[in-house]
Design a protein around this motif. Structure first.
Motif, short mmCIF file in Angstrom:
data_model
loop_
_atom_site.label_atom_id
_atom_site.label_comp_id
_atom_site.label_asym_id
_atom_site.label_seq_id
_atom_site.Cartn_x
_atom_site.Cartn_y
_atom_site.Cartn_z
N ARG A 122 21.85 2.53 -14.45
CA ARG A 122 21.08 2.41 -13.13
C ARG A 122 20.57 0.91 -13.16
O ARG A 122 20.60 0.53 -11.86
CB ARG A 122 19.83 3.41 -13.43
N GLN A 123 20.34 0.43 -13.89
CA GLN A 123 19.81 -0.92 -13.82
C GLN A 123 20.80 -2.10 -13.46
O GLN A 123 20.53 -2.73 -12.49
CB GLN A 123 19.23 -1.57 -15.26
N ALA A 124 22.11 -1.75 -13.93
CA ALA A 124 23.34 -2.49 -13.41
C ALA A 124 23.27 -2.29 -12.08
O ALA A 124 23.85 -3.39 -11.27
CB ALA A 124 24.45 -2.50 -14.37
N ARG A 125 23.32 -1.19 -11.68
CA ARG A 125 23.38 -0.72 -10.22
C ARG A 125 22.63 -1.47 -9.21
O ARG A 125 23.03 -1.90 -8.31
CB ARG A 125 23.57 0.92 -10.24
N LEU A 126 21.29 -1.24 -9.78
CA LEU A 126 20.27 -1.95 -8.69
C LEU A 126 20.50 -3.52 -8.66
O LEU A 126 20.38 -3.99 -7.61
CB LEU A 126 18.92 -1.57 -9.32
N GLU A 127 20.73 -4.25 -9.79
CA GLU A 127 20.81 -5.79 -9.70
C GLU A 127 22.26 -5.71 -8.87
O GLU A 127 22.37 -6.89 -8.04
CB GLU A 127 21.30 -5.97 -11.40
N PHE A 128 23.18 -5.11 -8.90
CA PHE A 128 24.49 -5.38 -8.25
C PHE A 128 24.23 -5.07 -6.57
O PHE A 128 24.71 -5.90 -5.92
CB PHE A 128 25.54 -4.19 -8.61
N LEU A 129 23.28 -4.05 -6.17
CA LEU A 129 23.00 -3.73 -4.94
C LEU A 129 22.14 -4.88 -4.38
O LEU A 129 22.35 -5.28 -3.26
CB LEU A 129 22.21 -2.32 -4.91
N LYS A 130 20.93 -5.41 -5.25
CA LYS A 130 20.18 -6.44 -4.73
C LYS A 130 20.97 -7.58 -4.30
O LYS A 130 20.93 -8.26 -3.39
CB LYS A 130 19.20 -6.74 -5.86
N THR A 131 21.98 -7.93 -5.29
CA THR A 131 22.59 -9.04 -5.19
C THR A 131 23.82 -9.08 -4.00
O THR A 131 23.84 -10.02 -3.51
CB THR A 131 23.50 -9.39 -6.53
N VAL A 132 24.34 -7.87 -3.95
CA VAL A 132 25.00 -7.84 -2.48
C VAL A 132 24.31 -7.86 -1.51
O VAL A 132 24.67 -8.78 -0.50
CB VAL A 132 25.70 -6.25 -2.52
#
Length: 201
Positions: A72-82
């Motif tokens: 989940r944490q990696a997913r949220l970081e990825f989405l924010k960066t995208v």
């Protein structure tokens, strides 16, 4: 023998089956502008119209991406960066998600047969052309920044023609398969807007 076969299968699994950008000489002014776009290191805080939109967008995109990115944490970081890098380049974040799906299947360490790397399958020659030798194309933010900057560049030289810009991005200019795949992923799996949210409520 079994170990060799296992290593071969592992390597094949890391391959991306997308195309690759082609090297084209850039005017000095274009090269300088792209270098400046890559070099900016502002904090990756994406823009949202409201806190409600931020929660809704991150919740919904996270749900759609969960099977591909279980952490989940990696997913949220990825989405924010995208979202941040797409907005920074003047692109629709949903389009960028569709492109990443087609290019790498959301695999951080994907490598194509042509040598393109990471989520957005950036060719290494771009580092020499507009970046710095220390740039790692497998680094989340670096890869997304390069990919979004390159797509924006192709959109600019194609006067906003997304079909042709996507063809250039993939190294398949003039052929419909890749632009159609990205558009389908964008519209069918990553579309976002008030009508979609209301339909789900």
């Amino acid at each position: 023998m079994r170990l060799a076969a296992l290593l071969l299968l592992t390597a094949w699994g890391l391959q991306a089956h997308a195309g690759a950008q082609k090297y084209e000489p850039l005017a000095a002014s274009v090269q300088a502008a792209l270098h400046a776009a890559i070099a900016d290191r502002a904090a990756p805080e994406p823009r949202f119209a409201s806190i409600e939109e931020k929660i809704d967008w991150l919740t919904e995109m996270s749900r759609r991406l969960e099977k591909r990115m279980p952490d989940r944490q990696a997913r949220l970081e990825f989405l924010k960066t995208v979202r941040y890098e797409a907005q920074r380049a003047g692109l629709d974040p949903q389009l960028v998600l569709g492109l990443i799906e087609v290019e790498s299947g959301f695999r951080k360490y994907a490598v194509s047969m042509a040598g393109a790397r990471g989520y957005m399958q950036v060719m290494p020659f771009w580092v020499d052309l507009i970046g710095e030798k220390s740039h790692n194309l497998f680094h989340l933010r670096t890869n997304l920044r390069y990919g979004c900057t390159i797509l924006r560049h192709y959109l600019d030289i194609e006067n906003g023609d997304l079909f042709r810009a996507l063809g250039r991005y993939n190294g398949s200019l003039g052929r419909p398969e890749y632009p159609n795949m990205v558009r389908a992923a964008w519209e069918k799996r990553w579309a976002w807007g008030p009508r979609i949210i209301q339909a789900r409520q």
